[in-house]
Scaffold this motif. Structure first.
Motif, PDB file in Angstrom:
ATOM      1  N   ILE A 145       0.701  -1.260   0.168  1.00 21.48           N
ATOM      2  CA  ILE A 145      -0.078  -0.033   0.010  1.00 21.48           C
ATOM      3  C   ILE A 145       0.698   1.328   0.007  1.00 21.48           C
ATOM      4  O   ILE A 145       0.538   2.356  -0.759  1.00 21.48           O
ATOM      5  N   ILE A 146       1.822   1.179   0.753  1.00 19.10           N
ATOM      6  CA  ILE A 146       2.979   2.350   0.869  1.00 19.10           C
ATOM      7  C   ILE A 146       3.452   2.545  -0.334  1.00 19.10           C
ATOM      8  O   ILE A 146       3.629   3.481  -1.188  1.00 19.10           O
ATOM      9  N   LEU A 147       3.979   1.409  -1.372  1.00 17.85           N
ATOM     10  CA  LEU A 147       4.455   1.442  -2.435  1.00 17.85           C
ATOM     11  C   LEU A 147       3.405   2.105  -3.472  1.00 17.85           C
ATOM     12  O   LEU A 147       3.991   2.970  -4.495  1.00 17.85           O
ATOM     13  N   ILE A 148       2.090   1.725  -3.348  1.00 17.26           N
ATOM     14  CA  ILE A 148       0.974   2.306  -4.279  1.00 17.26           C
ATOM     15  C   ILE A 148       1.055   3.694  -4.331  1.00 17.26           C
ATOM     16  O   ILE A 148       0.951   4.594  -5.058  1.00 17.26           O
ATOM     17  N   ILE A 149       1.109   4.250  -3.054  1.00 19.44           N
ATOM     18  CA  ILE A 149       1.000   5.804  -2.465  1.00 19.44           C
ATOM     19  C   ILE A 149       2.396   6.508  -3.288  1.00 19.44           C
ATOM     20  O   ILE A 149       2.082   7.404  -4.031  1.00 19.44           O
ATOM     21  N   GLY A 150       3.469   5.993  -3.380  1.00 22.01           N
ATOM     22  CA  GLY A 150       4.618   6.374  -3.792  1.00 22.01           C
ATOM     23  C   GLY A 150       4.529   6.522  -5.515  1.00 22.01           C
ATOM     24  O   GLY A 150       4.788   7.493  -6.123  1.00 22.01           O
ATOM     25  N   ILE A 151       4.155   5.326  -6.176  1.00 20.33           N
ATOM     26  CA  ILE A 151       4.055   5.113  -7.423  1.00 20.33           C
ATOM     27  C   ILE A 151       2.895   6.037  -8.001  1.00 20.33           C
ATOM     28  O   ILE A 151       2.871   6.546  -9.083  1.00 20.33           O
ATOM     29  N   SER A 152       2.045   6.150  -7.370  1.00 17.68           N
ATOM     30  CA  SER A 152       0.572   7.159  -7.589  1.00 17.68           C
ATOM     31  C   SER A 152       0.990   8.465  -7.722  1.00 17.68           C
ATOM     32  O   SER A 152       0.599   9.340  -8.735  1.00 17.68           O
ATOM     33  N   ALA A 153       2.012   8.811  -6.796  1.00 17.30           N
ATOM     34  CA  ALA A 153       2.497  10.197  -6.971  1.00 17.30           C
ATOM     35  C   ALA A 153       3.145  10.467  -8.456  1.00 17.30           C
ATOM     36  O   ALA A 153       3.149  11.626  -9.145  1.00 17.30           O
ATOM     37  N   MET A 154       3.957   9.370  -8.659  1.00 22.96           N
ATOM     38  CA  MET A 154       4.718   9.258  -9.922  1.00 22.96           C
ATOM     39  C   MET A 154       3.670   9.573 -11.076  1.00 22.96           C
ATOM     40  O   MET A 154       3.848  10.199 -11.883  1.00 22.96           O
ATOM     41  N   ALA A 155       2.608   8.631 -11.008  1.00 21.53           N
ATOM     42  CA  ALA A 155       1.735   8.635 -11.973  1.00 21.53           C
ATOM     43  C   ALA A 155       0.968  10.184 -12.304  1.00 21.53           C
ATOM     44  O   ALA A 155       0.696  10.427 -13.318  1.00 21.53           O
ATOM     45  N   GLY A 156       0.945  10.881 -11.266  1.00 23.28           N
ATOM     46  CA  GLY A 156       0.343  12.128 -11.045  1.00 23.28           C
ATOM     47  C   GLY A 156       1.173  13.105 -11.839  1.00 23.28           C
ATOM     48  O   GLY A 156       0.535  14.180 -12.569  1.00 23.28           O
ATOM     49  N   THR A 157       2.552  12.870 -12.205  1.00 20.67           N
ATOM     50  CA  THR A 157       3.444  13.645 -13.095  1.00 20.67           C
ATOM     51  C   THR A 157       2.911  13.672 -14.541  1.00 20.67           C
ATOM     52  O   THR A 157       3.174  14.313 -15.371  1.00 20.67           O
ATOM     53  N   ILE A 158       2.258  12.663 -14.905  1.00 20.71           N
ATOM     54  CA  ILE A 158       1.723  12.474 -16.199  1.00 20.71           C
ATOM     55  C   ILE A 158       0.063  12.677 -16.429  1.00 20.71           C
ATOM     56  O   ILE A 158      -0.429  12.062 -17.418  1.00 20.71           O
ATOM     57  N   GLY A 159      -0.474  13.437 -15.336  1.00 23.14           N
ATOM     58  CA  GLY A 159      -2.027  13.572 -15.550  1.00 23.14           C
ATOM     59  C   GLY A 159      -2.730  12.821 -14.954  1.00 23.14           C
ATOM     60  O   GLY A 159      -3.988  12.547 -15.106  1.00 23.14           O
ATOM     61  N   ALA A 160      -2.136  11.839 -14.069  1.00 27.61           N
ATOM     62  CA  ALA A 160      -3.073  10.969 -13.558  1.00 27.61           C
ATOM     63  C   ALA A 160      -4.069  11.489 -12.002  1.00 27.61           C
ATOM     64  O   ALA A 160      -4.794  10.835 -11.565  1.00 27.61           O
ATOM     65  N   GLY A 161      -3.617  12.471 -11.874  1.00 34.15           N
ATOM     66  CA  GLY A 161      -4.186  13.359 -10.962  1.00 34.15           C
ATOM     67  C   GLY A 161      -3.554  12.852  -9.381  1.00 34.15           C
ATOM     68  O   GLY A 161      -2.430  12.381  -9.587  1.00 34.15           O
ATOM     69  N   GLY A 162      -4.145  13.238  -8.299  1.00 34.43           N
ATOM     70  CA  GLY A 162      -3.586  13.104  -6.985  1.00 34.43           C
ATOM     71  C   GLY A 162      -2.621  13.926  -6.552  1.00 34.43           C
ATOM     72  O   GLY A 162      -2.401  15.075  -6.960  1.00 34.43           O
ATOM     73  N   LEU A 163      -1.972  13.578  -5.499  1.00 32.73           N
ATOM     74  CA  LEU A 163      -1.115  14.662  -4.985  1.00 32.73           C
ATOM     75  C   LEU A 163       0.242  14.960  -5.612  1.00 32.73           C
ATOM     76  O   LEU A 163       0.781  15.843  -5.684  1.00 32.73           O
ATOM     77  N   GLY A 164       0.632  13.819  -6.543  1.00 32.34           N
ATOM     78  CA  GLY A 164       1.849  14.128  -7.289  1.00 32.34           C
ATOM     79  C   GLY A 164       1.480  15.175  -8.388  1.00 32.34           C
ATOM     80  O   GLY A 164       2.526  16.050  -8.690  1.00 32.34           O
ATOM     81  N   HIS A 165       0.465  14.893  -8.979  1.00 26.18           N
ATOM     82  CA  HIS A 165      -0.033  15.991 -10.020  1.00 26.18           C
ATOM     83  C   HIS A 165       0.053  17.341  -9.302  1.00 26.18           C
ATOM     84  O   HIS A 165       0.363  18.376 -10.018  1.00 26.18           O
ATOM     85  N   TYR A 166      -0.764  17.457  -8.350  1.00 21.21           N
ATOM     86  CA  TYR A 166      -0.725  18.764  -7.458  1.00 21.21           C
ATOM     87  C   TYR A 166       0.462  19.330  -7.136  1.00 21.21           C
ATOM     88  O   TYR A 166       0.695  20.510  -7.280  1.00 21.21           O
ATOM     89  N   ALA A 167       1.659  18.473  -6.989  1.00 21.64           N
ATOM     90  CA  ALA A 167       2.957  18.938  -6.149  1.00 21.64           C
ATOM     91  C   ALA A 167       3.618  19.509  -7.724  1.00 21.64           C
ATOM     92  O   ALA A 167       4.345  20.556  -7.699  1.00 21.64           O
ATOM     93  N   ILE A 168       3.316  18.932  -8.745  1.00 21.29           N
ATOM     94  CA  ILE A 168       4.283  19.341  -9.928  1.00 21.29           C
ATOM     95  C   ILE A 168       3.701  20.675 -10.460  1.00 21.29           C
ATOM     96  O   ILE A 168       4.038  21.524 -10.871  1.00 21.29           O
ATOM     97  N   GLN A 169       2.259  20.676 -10.465  1.00 20.47           N
ATOM     98  CA  GLN A 169       1.359  21.673 -11.283  1.00 20.47           C
ATOM     99  C   GLN A 169       1.592  22.947 -10.376  1.00 20.47           C
ATOM    100  O   GLN A 169       1.913  24.066 -10.741  1.00 20.47           O
ATOM    101  N   TYR A 170       1.279  22.824  -8.873  1.00 22.71           N
ATOM    102  CA  TYR A 170       1.327  24.241  -8.094  1.00 22.71           C
ATOM    103  C   TYR A 170       2.434  24.237  -7.537  1.00 22.71           C
ATOM    104  O   TYR A 170       2.762  25.694  -6.845  1.00 22.71           O
ATOM    105  N   GLY A 171       3.418  23.461  -7.214  1.00 17.69           N
ATOM    106  CA  GLY A 171       4.573  23.423  -6.462  1.00 17.69           C
ATOM    107  C   GLY A 171       5.845  23.475  -7.250  1.00 17.69           C
ATOM    108  O   GLY A 171       6.323  24.704  -7.368  1.00 17.69           O
ATOM    109  N   TYR A 172       6.059  22.584  -8.081  1.00 14.23           N
ATOM    110  CA  TYR A 172       7.141  22.820  -8.898  1.00 14.23           C
ATOM    111  C   TYR A 172       7.153  23.495  -9.855  1.00 14.23           C
ATOM    112  O   TYR A 172       8.250  24.463 -10.159  1.00 14.23           O
TER     113      TYR A 172
END
Length: 217
Positions: A154-181
């Motif tokens: 489950i912890i791995l899923i959270i980590g790679i879901s953040a990675m998936a967010g970098t290409i438009g999957a949504g979630g905290l990864g996408h948020y961090a890239i769009q509004y943070g980075y």
């Protein structure tokens, strides 16, 4: 942080939770039966079938060897066929599940193989069949290890879901890239990191607690 960004943070957090829960369920329902199959069909298992066992193991190893970002792109046609789109939270669940099922399968396999063979032989001596051994020995005895392994998954899923967010999957990864980075907002990046740490710590605590509760050895 503007009200709009706060609203997007809330939505992104729930998207991450949605991906994690959905992928976790699929991973558990897919990985545990495969792990059982591998253990049962191994040369020293209850239903030896070396050729099939080797074939399934090779498939699992192939998917485990492919980096997630490559798997994410390679599965776009499959994702589009199953979900109707290759972008978004629901679309991300497909490659996430395909990436984590082999991972959890191997973890579950290790836990199942660690079950005391003496217990299995004792049940056999009392006339217990394969189903009885699975229900009364393998799964109950391996449960603490399975819970710990699923927690790590489950912890791995959270980590790679953040990675998936970098290409438009949504979630905290996408948020961090769009509004943070992209906007050079270190405060937003910090908030996302803190949220992820809280989520992972809570999951680890729950997993450890459950594992200790079911550890009757």
């Amino acid at each position: 942080m503007s009200p709009y960004q706060l609203d997007q943070l809330y939505c992104s957090t729930w998207q991450t939770i949605e991906m994690t829960v959905a992928c976790g369920i699929v991973t558990l329902l897919g990985g545990l039966p495969i792990a059982l199959f591998i253990v049962l069909t191994s040369p020293d298992g209850l239903c030896p079938a070396p050729l099939i066992n080797r074939f399934v193991s090779v498939i699992i190893n192939i998917f485990r060897s492919v980096p997630f970002i490559i798997l994410l792109v390679a599965l776009i046609p499959v994702t589009r066929f199953l979900v109707g789109s290759a972008i978004g939270t629901e679309a991300a669940i497909v490659p996430l599940s395909i990436a984590t099922i082999p991972y959890f399968t191997r973890i579950a396999e290790v836990s199942l193989r660690e079950v005391d063979q003496g217990l299995i032989e004792a049940v056999k001596a009392m006339g217990g069949g394969r189903l009885t051994i699975i229900k009364e020995v393998l799964l109950p005895e391996a449960l603490p290890g399975l819970i710990s392994g699923f927690t790590v998954t489950i912890i791995l899923i959270i980590g790679i879901s953040a990675m998936a967010g970098t290409i438009g999957a949504g979630g905290l990864g996408h948020y961090a890239i769009q509004y943070g980075y992209q906007q050079f907002r270190s405060d937003i990046m910090t908030i996302v990191i803190v949220l992820l740490v809280i989520m992972i710590s809570a999951i680890q605590w729950c997993g450890d607690t459950l594992s200790k509760r079911f550890n009757h050895r």
